[in-house]
Design a protein around this motif. Structure first.
Motif, PDB file in Angstrom:
ATOM      1  N   LEU A   1       0.800  -1.217   0.000  1.00 34.94           N
ATOM      2  CA  LEU A   1       0.000   0.000   0.000  1.00 34.94           C
ATOM      3  C   LEU A   1       0.837   1.273   0.000  1.00 34.94           C
ATOM      4  N   ALA A   2       1.924   1.282   0.762  1.00 33.54           N
ATOM      5  CA  ALA A   2       2.626   2.553   0.990  1.00 33.54           C
ATOM      6  C   ALA A   2       4.138   2.451   0.919  1.00 33.54           C
ATOM      7  N   GLY A   3       4.671   1.395   0.362  1.00 35.88           N
ATOM      8  CA  GLY A   3       6.113   1.205   0.320  1.00 35.88           C
ATOM      9  C   GLY A   3       6.772   1.794  -0.920  1.00 35.88           C
ATOM     10  N   GLY A   4       6.913   3.112  -0.964  1.00 35.89           N
ATOM     11  CA  GLY A   4       7.623   3.739  -2.068  1.00 35.89           C
ATOM     12  C   GLY A   4       6.708   4.348  -3.112  1.00 35.89           C
ATOM     13  N   GLU A   5       7.315   4.927  -4.150  1.00 32.82           N
ATOM     14  CA  GLU A   5       6.561   5.667  -5.148  1.00 32.82           C
ATOM     15  C   GLU A   5       5.667   4.785  -6.012  1.00 32.82           C
ATOM     16  N   SER A   6       5.988   3.501  -6.133  1.00 35.04           N
ATOM     17  CA  SER A   6       5.175   2.605  -6.959  1.00 35.04           C
ATOM     18  C   SER A   6       4.067   1.916  -6.157  1.00 35.04           C
ATOM     19  N   SER A   7       3.910   2.257  -4.877  1.00 34.49           N
ATOM     20  CA  SER A   7       2.899   1.622  -4.032  1.00 34.49           C
ATOM     21  C   SER A   7       1.497   2.016  -4.484  1.00 34.49           C
ATOM     22  N   ARG A   8       0.492   1.242  -4.069  1.00 35.47           N
ATOM     23  CA  ARG A   8      -0.889   1.467  -4.486  1.00 35.47           C
ATOM     24  C   ARG A   8      -1.404   2.845  -4.066  1.00 35.47           C
ATOM     25  N   PHE A   9      -1.186   3.199  -2.807  1.00 34.15           N
ATOM     26  CA  PHE A   9      -1.648   4.500  -2.331  1.00 34.15           C
ATOM     27  C   PHE A   9      -1.017   5.637  -3.130  1.00 34.15           C
ATOM     28  N   ASN A  10       0.294   5.550  -3.313  1.00 36.77           N
ATOM     29  CA  ASN A  10       0.989   6.641  -3.979  1.00 36.77           C
ATOM     30  C   ASN A  10       0.561   6.770  -5.443  1.00 36.77           C
ATOM     31  N   LYS A  11       0.468   5.645  -6.145  1.00 32.12           N
ATOM     32  CA  LYS A  11       0.089   5.686  -7.561  1.00 32.12           C
ATOM     33  C   LYS A  11      -1.337   6.190  -7.745  1.00 32.12           C
ATOM     34  N   LYS A  12      -2.272   5.703  -6.918  1.00 28.40           N
ATOM     35  CA  LYS A  12      -3.682   6.013  -7.111  1.00 28.40           C
ATOM     36  C   LYS A  12      -4.055   7.375  -6.522  1.00 28.40           C
ATOM     37  N   LEU A  13      -3.725   7.581  -5.241  1.00 27.88           N
ATOM     38  CA  LEU A  13      -4.224   8.760  -4.537  1.00 27.88           C
ATOM     39  C   LEU A  13      -3.353   9.994  -4.701  1.00 27.88           C
ATOM     40  N   VAL A  14      -2.047   9.770  -4.913  1.00 30.26           N
ATOM     41  CA  VAL A  14      -1.140  10.912  -5.080  1.00 30.26           C
ATOM     42  C   VAL A  14      -0.948  11.254  -6.556  1.00 30.26           C
ATOM     43  N   ASP A  15      -0.570  10.256  -7.377  1.00 31.04           N
ATOM     44  CA  ASP A  15      -0.246  10.530  -8.777  1.00 31.04           C
ATOM     45  C   ASP A  15      -1.487  10.662  -9.666  1.00 31.04           C
ATOM     46  N   GLU A  16      -2.387   9.687  -9.613  1.00 27.09           N
ATOM     47  CA  GLU A  16      -3.500   9.662 -10.547  1.00 27.09           C
ATOM     48  C   GLU A  16      -4.637  10.611 -10.153  1.00 27.09           C
ATOM     49  N   GLU A  17      -5.155  10.463  -8.960  1.00 30.52           N
ATOM     50  CA  GLU A  17      -6.319  11.251  -8.561  1.00 30.52           C
ATOM     51  C   GLU A  17      -5.951  12.571  -7.874  1.00 30.52           C
ATOM     52  N   GLU A  18      -4.671  12.703  -7.461  1.00 28.91           N
ATOM     53  CA  GLU A  18      -4.171  13.935  -6.836  1.00 28.91           C
ATOM     54  C   GLU A  18      -5.024  14.360  -5.634  1.00 28.91           C
ATOM     55  N   LEU A  19      -5.446  13.374  -4.861  1.00 27.73           N
ATOM     56  CA  LEU A  19      -6.234  13.645  -3.662  1.00 27.73           C
ATOM     57  C   LEU A  19      -5.355  13.920  -2.450  1.00 27.73           C
ATOM     58  N   ALA A  20      -4.113  13.451  -2.495  1.00 29.96           N
ATOM     59  CA  ALA A  20      -3.212  13.598  -1.350  1.00 29.96           C
ATOM     60  C   ALA A  20      -1.835  14.031  -1.830  1.00 29.96           C
ATOM     61  N   ALA A  21      -1.140  14.764  -0.967  1.00 28.19           N
ATOM     62  CA  ALA A  21       0.238  15.137  -1.262  1.00 28.19           C
ATOM     63  C   ALA A  21       1.196  14.013  -0.881  1.00 28.19           C
ATOM     64  N   VAL A  22       0.837  13.276   0.156  1.00 25.05           N
ATOM     65  CA  VAL A  22       1.671  12.168   0.607  1.00 25.05           C
ATOM     66  C   VAL A  22       0.795  11.178   1.366  1.00 25.05           C
ATOM     67  N   MET A  23       1.154   9.901   1.300  1.00 23.35           N
ATOM     68  CA  MET A  23       0.405   8.842   1.979  1.00 23.35           C
ATOM     69  C   MET A  23       1.347   7.999   2.822  1.00 23.35           C
ATOM     70  N   PHE A  24       0.838   7.548   3.984  1.00 26.16           N
ATOM     71  CA  PHE A  24       1.571   6.639   4.861  1.00 26.16           C
ATOM     72  C   PHE A  24       0.649   5.489   5.262  1.00 26.16           C
ATOM     73  N   ALA A  25       1.236   4.375   5.591  1.00 21.43           N
ATOM     74  CA  ALA A  25       0.485   3.280   6.217  1.00 21.43           C
ATOM     75  C   ALA A  25       1.455   2.460   7.049  1.00 21.43           C
ATOM     76  N   PHE A  26       1.007   2.029   8.214  1.00 20.13           N
ATOM     77  CA  PHE A  26       1.881   1.214   9.064  1.00 20.13           C
ATOM     78  C   PHE A  26       1.048   0.471  10.100  1.00 20.13           C
ATOM     79  N   PRO A  27       1.478  -0.717  10.491  1.00 17.09           N
ATOM     80  CA  PRO A  27       0.803  -1.433  11.575  1.00 17.09           C
ATOM     81  C   PRO A  27       1.374  -1.016  12.927  1.00 17.09           C
ATOM     82  N   TYR A  28       0.529  -0.481  13.788  1.00 18.99           N
ATOM     83  CA  TYR A  28       0.910  -0.183  15.175  1.00 18.99           C
ATOM     84  C   TYR A  28       0.570  -1.453  15.947  1.00 18.99           C
ATOM     85  N   ALA A  29       1.471  -2.421  15.871  1.00 18.79           N
ATOM     86  CA  ALA A  29       1.179  -3.774  16.357  1.00 18.79           C
ATOM     87  C   ALA A  29       1.469  -3.905  17.844  1.00 18.79           C
ATOM     88  N   LEU A  30       0.565  -4.559  18.546  1.00 28.15           N
ATOM     89  CA  LEU A  30       0.698  -4.759  19.984  1.00 28.15           C
ATOM     90  C   LEU A  30       0.450  -6.221  20.345  1.00 28.15           C
TER      91      LEU A  30
END
Length: 333
Positions: free
Chosen positions: A292-321
């Motif tokens: 989803l968020a690992g680098g420029e070719s990730s799904r979030f970055n390609k879809k939401l940042v590059d294609e649809e321009e909805l976000a300037a930057v995207m992050f995703a991470f598991p806050y695992a406990l």
């Protein structure tokens, strides 16, 4: 039908399996009579050794009204001991060429030193000192109260967007010991007495609630001897160690909150309750994070940042406990 030789495939399988076996980290583990769990890994590649102690205590072990204790102890344990002067702990390690730090989560508190390998005995002695008789007194408590307050102001209160942790966990785990985050509150720390801190230390900072890991340029037998020398005489804890059960509450649907903060870019943040750390689904979410968020070719970055321009930057991470956690996705617009 063309005949196909299976020999190349078999050779590849054997070689790949050998590489896989070679890549596994070899270690030994055992327990001292006082309950201290020990893990040793030998790697003589470079003359460096890492010594770490994990105490199985985090913010979830704090009773309501005493939030922030686990994180406070992360700081207090650098005050010194009966044999180490106040403020000398870091100086001794650094003068020996080492580095050290610590961190606290909802589940555990973790201390480590990275040292030249000829200083292994010193690192073990230092960790045993704070496990056996750390300096818990009014002077150290007063000093660290101000340090912790300043850290909260710097990293949480005056940091853009950082209120999201408190708000997400308060909503996702309301009514459980995951409802608050490790930094705690000023009011609870100020209200605590010196005896409260002593009781916390005697309950959780005991060998039967700790794991000691030594990894690096070591001689196994010598390491075992030094561990026995410095840790075996530390008495086992006599208090019952509380293990609060975390049962995620029924949210009754999606929980939303709009936060007005001093920020320059608006942000959308999603938190999804996730399976506990170490489960198969936890590892699947690690892979999903990269997808989803690992680098420029990730799904979030390609879809939401590059294609649809909805976000300037995207992050995703598991806050695992240990008993759940949150899979968090963040977009800055």
């Amino acid at each position: 039908m063309k005949q196909v030789s299976l020999l190349p495939a078999m050779i590849f399988f054997v070689v790949a399996n050998a590489w896989s076996q070679e890549g596994r980290i070899k270690f030994i583990e055992y327990d001292l009579d006082n309950g201290l769990h020990v893990i040793l890994h030998q790697d003589n590649t470079v003359p460096i050794v890492n010594v770490s102690v994990l105490y199985h205590v985090g913010s979830k072990n704090e009773p309501p009204g005493r939030t922030g204790f686990a994180h406070f102890f992360e700081h207090l344990m650098f005050e010194g001991s009966e044999n180490i002067g106040r403020g000398e702990y870091m100086k001794i390690i650094e003068r020996a060429g080492g580095q050290l730090n610590a961190n606290t989560s909802q589940d555990r508190t973790f201390y480590f030193e990275t040292m030249p390998s000829n200083q292994l005995e010193l690192a073990l002695y230092m960790e045993s000192e704070r496990m056996l008789h750390a300096k818990i007194d009014s002077a150290g408590i007063a000093t660290q109260k101000e340090v912790v307050k300043e850290e909260k102001r710097l990293r949480i209160d005056n940091q853009p967007y950082m209120s999201f942790q408190e708000k997400m966990f308060a909503a996702a785990y309301k009514g459980t010991a995951y409802e608050w985050i490790p930094i705690g509150s000023f009011e609870d720390i100020d209200a605590a007495t010196e005896q409260d801190f002593v009781d916390f230390y005697r309950t959780f900072y005991v060998p039967n609630n700790a794991t000691l890991v030594v990894a690096g340029d070591i001689d196994m037998e010598q390491a075992k001897d030094w561990i026995a020398k410095y840790f075996s005489e530390i008495p086992r804890g006599s208090k019952e160690i509380p293990r609060p059960a975390i049962t995620a509450p029924d949210l009754g649907g999606e929980v939303r909150e709009t936060v007005f903060d001093n920020i320059q870019l608006p942000a959308v943040m999603y938190g999804y309750r996730m399976p506990p750390k170490g489960t198969p689904d936890y590892y699947a979410l690690q892979i999903l994070t990269t997808l989803l968020a690992g680098g420029e070719s990730s799904r979030f970055n390609k879809k939401l940042v590059d294609e649809e321009e909805l976000a300037a930057v995207m992050f995703a991470f598991p806050y695992a406990l240990e008993d759940g956690g949150l899979f968090i996705a963040i977009g800055l617009a």
